[in-house]
Design an enzyme around this catalytic site. Structure first.
Site, PDB file in Angstrom:
ATOM      1  N   SER A   8       0.850  -1.195   0.000  1.00  0.00           N
ATOM      2  CA  SER A   8       0.000   0.000   0.000  1.00  0.00           C
ATOM      3  C   SER A   8       0.878   1.234   0.000  1.00  0.00           C
ATOM      4  O   SER A   8       1.820   1.339   0.796  1.00  0.00           O
ATOM      5  CB  SER A   8      -0.897   0.005   1.234  1.00  0.00           C
ATOM      6  N   HIS A  31      -1.270  -1.260  -4.126  1.00  0.00           N
ATOM      7  CA  HIS A  31      -2.568  -1.027  -3.501  1.00  0.00           C
ATOM      8  C   HIS A  31      -2.738   0.472  -3.273  1.00  0.00           C
ATOM      9  O   HIS A  31      -1.932   1.095  -2.569  1.00  0.00           O
ATOM     10  CB  HIS A  31      -2.618  -1.786  -2.174  1.00  0.00           C
ATOM     11  N   ASP A  33      -5.037   3.292  -1.768  1.00  0.00           N
ATOM     12  CA  ASP A  33      -6.136   3.544  -0.838  1.00  0.00           C
ATOM     13  C   ASP A  33      -6.814   4.868  -1.172  1.00  0.00           C
ATOM     14  O   ASP A  33      -6.236   5.937  -0.980  1.00  0.00           O
ATOM     15  CB  ASP A  33      -5.613   3.585   0.593  1.00  0.00           C
ATOM     16  N   MET A  35      -9.675   7.425  -0.271  1.00  0.00           N
ATOM     17  CA  MET A  35     -10.532   7.795   0.851  1.00  0.00           C
ATOM     18  C   MET A  35     -11.146   9.169   0.609  1.00  0.00           C
ATOM     19  O   MET A  35     -10.474  10.069   0.091  1.00  0.00           O
ATOM     20  CB  MET A  35      -9.724   7.819   2.149  1.00  0.00           C
ATOM     21  N   HIS A  64      -8.501   0.644  -3.898  1.00  0.00           N
ATOM     22  CA  HIS A  64      -9.359   0.255  -2.772  1.00  0.00           C
ATOM     23  C   HIS A  64     -10.208   1.469  -2.407  1.00  0.00           C
ATOM     24  O   HIS A  64      -9.720   2.421  -1.807  1.00  0.00           O
ATOM     25  CB  HIS A  64      -8.477  -0.195  -1.600  1.00  0.00           C
ATOM     26  N   MET A  66     -12.475   3.366  -0.407  1.00  0.00           N
ATOM     27  CA  MET A  66     -13.099   3.595   0.895  1.00  0.00           C
ATOM     28  C   MET A  66     -13.859   4.911   0.801  1.00  0.00           C
ATOM     29  O   MET A  66     -13.487   5.943   1.382  1.00  0.00           O
ATOM     30  CB  MET A  66     -12.025   3.617   1.982  1.00  0.00           C
ATOM     31  N   MET A 135     -10.816  -6.835   5.676  1.00  0.00           N
ATOM     32  CA  MET A 135     -10.053  -5.824   6.401  1.00  0.00           C
ATOM     33  C   MET A 135      -9.683  -6.358   7.784  1.00  0.00           C
ATOM     34  O   MET A 135     -10.551  -6.862   8.511  1.00  0.00           O
ATOM     35  CB  MET A 135     -10.850  -4.534   6.544  1.00  0.00           C
ATOM     36  N   ASP A 173      -5.927  -6.945   4.501  1.00  0.00           N
ATOM     37  CA  ASP A 173      -5.365  -5.589   4.507  1.00  0.00           C
ATOM     38  C   ASP A 173      -5.493  -5.013   5.908  1.00  0.00           C
ATOM     39  O   ASP A 173      -6.598  -4.884   6.430  1.00  0.00           O
ATOM     40  CB  ASP A 173      -6.125  -4.722   3.497  1.00  0.00           C
TER      41      ASP A 173
END
Length: 221
Positions: A8, A31, A33, A35, A64, A66, A135, A173
């Site tokens: 990540s 990866h 993330d 957000m 990913h 979120m 998660m 993760d």
């Protein structure tokens, strides 16, 4: 398919992401993330930065998401160059439709579950998916300690995947490190997201190799 290590970049230097990804040539995926400061209390990348990163590396990207509205936003990350897009089932309004949209665009469709979300209600969705992400911390911030309470869910998810043919990747993760990766591999995970463990190491790529070796040993032991 074998073991895959997916660093990540949440713990990387955001000002030099191209150079940071170049430090992990042995990674299977990167990866990313995403957000939005709504679904989780943090704000990170958007499609424009992801597109720039995809041009800077040949390592495939897994976004990913979120975010509060993955149904509306997910395809922007496909267009940005991601080869896999992970949505949270807690946020998706129409997860089957979203998974089918992703697959029809030629990318892997992945469904993520927060630590308190059980897998069993979503068993019927498994044939629509390429990856399930369990998660092992609460999503939102890197560097959190691993939650051992998630290990039984990893085992149950592996059992459900095997029941449906076993072609789905099982990703974990959160808090993945040399101290925790073996337990996850023994429980049935085969794709491992590691942020702090990789980017706090003196040699991030050597840590990728080390994590892969630990997971492979745990699977064969």
């Amino acid at each position: 398919m074998g073991i895959q290590i997916t660093p990540s970049i949440l713990n990387a230097d955001f000002a030099h992401l191209g150079e940071e990804v170049a430090r992990i040539p042995g990674a299977d995926w990167v990866h990313v993330d995403v957000m939005d400061n709504h679904f989780v209390p943090n704000l990170t990348f958007g499609p424009t930065m992801v597109e720039a990163l995809s041009r800077a590396t040949s390592v495939p990207l897994d976004a990913h998401l979120m975010i509060e509205d993955p149904d509306r936003e997910a395809m922007a990350y496909v267009e940005a160059g991601c080869r896999s897009v992970t949505f949270h089932v807690e946020a998706a309004k129409a997860p089957v439709r979203l998974a089918r949209q992703l697959r029809s665009a030629g990318v892997r469709a992945s469904m993520a579950l927060k630590p308190a979300t059980p897998i069993e209600p979503y068993e019927d969705l498994l044939p629509e998916l390429d990856t399930v992400l369990v998660m092992t911390v609460e999503p939102g911030f890197g560097g959190q300690p691993f939650l051992d309470l998630c290990l039984p869910k990893i085992r149950r998810t592996r059992a459900l995947i095997e029941r449906h043919g076993g072609q789905i990747w099982l990703q974990v993760d959160g808090g993945i490190s040399p101290q925790t990766i073996e337990r996850c591999a023994e429980a049935g995970a085969d794709v491992f997201v590691a942020g702090s463990a990789v980017y706090s190491a003196e040699n991030p790529d050597a840590m990728v190799t080390h994590l892969r070796a630990l997971a492979e040993a745990a699977c064969s032991g």
